[in-house]
Scaffold this active site. Structure first.
Site, short mmCIF file in Angstrom:
data_model
loop_
_atom_site.label_atom_id
_atom_site.label_comp_id
_atom_site.label_asym_id
_atom_site.label_seq_id
_atom_site.Cartn_x
_atom_site.Cartn_y
_atom_site.Cartn_z
N GLY A 1 -40.59 19.04 -2.45
CA GLY A 1 -40.17 20.33 -2.97
C GLY A 1 -41.32 21.28 -3.27
O GLY A 1 -41.14 22.29 -3.94
N GLU B 1 -37.46 10.80 -8.04
CA GLU B 1 -36.85 11.54 -9.16
C GLU B 1 -36.10 10.59 -10.09
O GLU B 1 -36.11 10.77 -11.31
CB GLU B 1 -35.93 12.64 -8.61
N LYS C 1 -29.47 16.01 -3.26
CA LYS C 1 -29.76 16.00 -4.70
C LYS C 1 -28.57 16.63 -5.46
O LYS C 1 -27.43 16.41 -5.07
CB LYS C 1 -31.09 16.71 -4.97
N HIS D 1 -35.39 6.63 -5.43
CA HIS D 1 -36.00 7.94 -5.23
C HIS D 1 -36.95 8.24 -6.39
O HIS D 1 -36.68 7.88 -7.54
CB HIS D 1 -34.91 9.02 -5.13
N GLU E 1 -42.18 8.82 0.72
CA GLU E 1 -42.15 10.20 0.22
C GLU E 1 -43.26 10.39 -0.82
O GLU E 1 -43.07 10.03 -2.00
CB GLU E 1 -40.82 10.49 -0.47
N GLY F 1 -34.93 17.06 1.78
CA GLY F 1 -34.25 17.71 0.68
C GLY F 1 -33.82 19.12 1.07
O GLY F 1 -32.83 19.33 1.78
N GLY F 2 -34.58 20.10 0.62
CA GLY F 2 -34.24 21.52 0.76
C GLY F 2 -33.76 21.93 2.15
O GLY F 2 -32.73 22.62 2.27
N SER G 1 -41.03 18.00 1.97
CA SER G 1 -41.18 19.31 2.61
C SER G 1 -41.06 19.27 4.15
O SER G 1 -41.73 20.01 4.85
CB SER G 1 -42.49 19.97 2.18
N ASN H 1 -31.01 14.64 1.85
CA ASN H 1 -30.75 14.26 0.45
C ASN H 1 -30.46 15.56 -0.29
O ASN H 1 -31.37 16.33 -0.57
CB ASN H 1 -31.98 13.55 -0.13
P1 13P Z 1 -37.89 18.28 0.03
O1 13P Z 1 -37.59 18.08 1.50
O2 13P Z 1 -37.09 19.35 -0.60
O3 13P Z 1 -39.36 18.34 -0.22
O4 13P Z 1 -37.37 16.91 -0.70
C1 13P Z 1 -37.78 15.69 -0.22
C2 13P Z 1 -37.00 14.63 -0.88
O5 13P Z 1 -37.18 14.32 -2.06
C3 13P Z 1 -35.95 13.96 -0.11
O6 13P Z 1 -35.48 12.82 -0.76
#
Ligand code: 13P
Length: 251
Positions: free
Chosen positions: A172, A96, A11, A94, A166, A233-234, A212, A9
């Site tokens: 993050g 967010e 973002k 999600h 999640e 994510g990252g 993470s 993802n």
């Molecule tokens: P991170 O892997 O950066 O913690 O993000 C997780 C996430 O929100 C994936 O949708």
């Protein structure tokens, strides 16, 4: 046997040039889709460019969409358009979006139905805040999200969709839920689905962990009985790191 699925993802990261470079670097190297589903979910303006270059084994996903076909909704993206340009997946609910755009369980439910109408595979996100976890209310909270999101769906749709657990406090932050913790909540989600449908459906449904996830912890997470993949994510932004993640999912 549930096929693992690793989804990046991205973002609100990467320009078009950066996104194209990533796909150019990975699309011939991702393992066969017979072994693992490899997906990147990207910003809308680059969806079409990436779909054209996805190759045999990488698939492209959107990060949100509206639940109506069309209308006066400035800034929104429709399922007919995503379908029309060849997008395969769409992340829905999600944390967010729930937190910053007031997305409700009811809207998420409508979006899932809409995704299925247009042949898009939803990646439904659920997960609790640190407050909820510390109050010992994780299972109840996640159960309520799951029940509301899945309302009105048939068994075959449950098997087709992807659920991503999640925990918000692990996104993050570098704090991963322990693999036991993640597995326990994911098992609780399977129990909810078994009660709503039946145990065969719950066993067939794919559930990812997200928060993470990185090359250093993916193997351990995937070794757990009920974790079928990861929403990342990252660590999905770097081509080599993404390739390590998808390769780790090949049994
Ligand atoms: P991170 O892997 O950066 O913690 O993000 C997780 C996430 O929100 C994936 O949708």
């Amino acid at each position: 046997m549930r096929k693992p699925i690793i989804a990046g993802n991205w973002k609100m990261f990467k320009t078009r040039d950066e996104a194209l470079q990533f796909v150019y670097n990975v699309n011939k190297k991702v393992p066969s889709k017979d072994l693992v589903d490899s997906v990147v979910c990207v910003q809308s303006p680059v969806l079409r460019d990436l779909v054209k270059r996805q190759g045999d084994n990488l698939r492209i996903g959107a990060q949100n969409m509206h639940y109506l076909d069309s209308g006066a909704y400035t800034g929104e993206v429709s399922a007919p358009l995503l379908d029309n340009i060849g997008v395969s997946y769409v992340v829905l609910g999600h944390s967010e979006r729930r937190a910053y755009y007031n997305e409700t369980d009811e809207a998420v439910n409508k979006k899932i139905h809409q995704a299925f109408r247009y042949g898009l595979t939803p990646i439904l996100c659920v997960g609790e805040s640190l407050e909820v976890r510390e109050a010992g209310e994780t299972n109840e909270y996640v159960k309520s999200q799951v029940v509301k999101a899945l309302k009105g769906l048939g068994k075959s749709q449950i098997i087709e969709l992807v659920l991503a657990y999640e925990p918000i406090w692990a996104i993050g932050t570098g704090k991963t839920a322990t693999s036991e913790m993640a597995n326990e909540t994911i098992k609780a989600i399977r129990d909810v689905v078994a009660n709503l449908y039946n145990s065969e459906t719950a066993e067939a449904m794919r559930i990812q962990y997200g928060g993470s996830v990185k090359p250093a912890n993916i193997k351990e997470l995937l070794s757990m009985s009920d974790i079928d993949g990861a929403l990342v994510g990252g660590a999905s932004l770097d081509a080599d790191s993404f390739l390590e993640l998808v390769n780790a999912a090949v049994k």
